[in-house]
Design an enzyme around this catalytic site. Structure first.
Site, PDB file in Angstrom:
ATOM      1  N   TYR A 117       0.920  -1.321   0.205  1.00 51.60           N
ATOM      2  CA  TYR A 117       0.121  -0.409  -0.001  1.00 51.60           C
ATOM      3  C   TYR A 117       1.342   0.991   0.698  1.00 51.60           C
ATOM      4  CZ  TYR A 117       1.098   0.450   4.743  1.00 51.60           C
ATOM      5  OH  TYR A 117       1.554   0.762   5.922  1.00 51.60           O
ATOM      6  N   PHE A 122       2.095  10.031   3.275  1.00 51.67           N
ATOM      7  CA  PHE A 122       2.485   9.652   4.609  1.00 51.67           C
ATOM      8  C   PHE A 122       3.371   8.173   5.558  1.00 51.67           C
ATOM      9  CE2 PHE A 122      -1.796   9.452   4.286  1.00 51.67           C
ATOM     10  CZ  PHE A 122      -2.202   8.346   5.258  1.00 51.67           C
ATOM     11  N   ASP A 123       3.098   7.269   4.616  1.00 44.81           N
ATOM     12  CA  ASP A 123       3.169   5.838   4.800  1.00 44.81           C
ATOM     13  C   ASP A 123       3.392   5.002   3.439  1.00 44.81           C
ATOM     14  OD1 ASP A 123       4.144   3.728   6.001  1.00 44.81           O
ATOM     15  OD2 ASP A 123       2.216   3.227   7.401  1.00 44.81           O
ATOM     16  N   ILE A 180      -8.122   0.706  11.652  1.00 43.22           N
ATOM     17  CA  ILE A 180      -8.896   1.658  11.643  1.00 43.22           C
ATOM     18  C   ILE A 180     -10.313   0.933  10.097  1.00 43.22           C
ATOM     19  CG2 ILE A 180      -7.647   4.037  11.503  1.00 43.22           C
ATOM     20  CD1 ILE A 180      -7.705   4.273   8.505  1.00 43.22           C
ATOM     21  N   TYR A 200      -8.688   8.281  12.122  1.00 46.55           N
ATOM     22  CA  TYR A 200      -8.325   9.176  13.070  1.00 46.55           C
ATOM     23  C   TYR A 200      -9.555  10.183  13.109  1.00 46.55           C
ATOM     24  CZ  TYR A 200      -4.477   5.814  10.791  1.00 46.55           C
ATOM     25  OH  TYR A 200      -3.657   4.697  11.459  1.00 46.55           O
ATOM     26  N   PHE A 219      -5.500   5.663  -0.498  1.00 44.58           N
ATOM     27  CA  PHE A 219      -4.826   4.748  -0.007  1.00 44.58           C
ATOM     28  C   PHE A 219      -4.508   3.664  -1.584  1.00 44.58           C
ATOM     29  CE2 PHE A 219      -5.050   5.443   4.711  1.00 44.58           C
ATOM     30  CZ  PHE A 219      -3.694   5.154   4.640  1.00 44.58           C
TER      31      PHE A 219
END
Length: 222
Positions: free
Chosen positions: A142, A152-153, A170, A196, A213
């Site tokens: 991902y 961010f990831d 989540i 979040y 994502f």
């Protein structure tokens, strides 16, 4: 300083060395007040919201004296919590509007599907493998981005896939993965309420962030 003063008073009471109350001199009293004010400024008041000083002092006097105040302690805590919750909501109103506008516009784009929960997704490649359930663990590749395209990831950047239990991630991820068959690649657009939320995640995810994502479901581990 405050803790030291409290400990001193506690020792005198417990030790029985003094039955009378102690009144500190004006400089020490001022120092205690300064310490309380500084702690509040660094903590509760760090966002720039300040109490009415006159009423604050009245409350301090009531609390220190031990006499019946305008409210009991439990009521006071509830009032403080409500006030700060309202303050946060008011200051985040712009973020909420920005997120709602983005999601409304994105939902109108060709190929975007919106579920009953508000999750938006796009099918990039539809695999023909089995779909995971809420109790499964999956292996995925991902990449996560904000709506401004900042990454961010990314498991792809790290060079290896990750494994997740669906009941530990989540809600937006858990719901989206159950739509995918093994071998599928989807793009999720996860509203903050499925991510979040109003608090974000420490310094990594800001409040009210829609998360995007790109997800490849490699396998169901168990």
């Amino acid at each position: 300083m405050i803790l030291a003063a409290i400990s001193l008073g506690s020792c005198k009471k417990n030790g029985g060395s003094s039955a009378s109350e102690v009144t500190f001199d004006k400089n020490t009293s001022y120092a205690i007040g300064l310490s309380v004010g500084s702690s509040l400024r660094e903590g509760l008041l760090a966002d720039g919201a300040y109490p009415n000083i006159e009423e604050f002092i009245k409350g301090m006097r009531a609390g220190i004296s031990g006499k019946q105040g305008r409210f009991d302690v439990a009521e006071a805590r509830d009032m403080i919590e409500t006030a700060f919750d309202n303050l946060v909501e008011e200051r985040n109103a712009g973020l909420v509007q920005t997120e709602n506008s983005y999601l409304a516009e994105n939902a109108r784009k060709p190929g975007i599907i919106t579920t009953a929960s508000g999750l938006q997704y796009e099918v990039i490649n539809e695999g023909d493998g089995p779909k995971p359930t809420a109790q499964d663990k999956v292996r995925v590749h991902y990449e996560g981005r904000f709506t401004n395209d900042t990454v961010f990831d990314s498991s792809k950047a790290r060079g290896y896939p990750e494994e997740f239990d669906l009941n530990w991630i989540i809600p937006g991820w858990a719901e989206g993965l159950q739509l995918m068959g093994v071998g599928s690649s989807y793009k999720f657009y996860i509203p903050s309420e499925l991510g979040y939320g109003k608090d974000g995640l420490q310094s990594m995810i800001p409040p009210y962030s829609t998360l995007i994502f790109d997800v490849e479901l490699i396998d169901i581990v168990r």
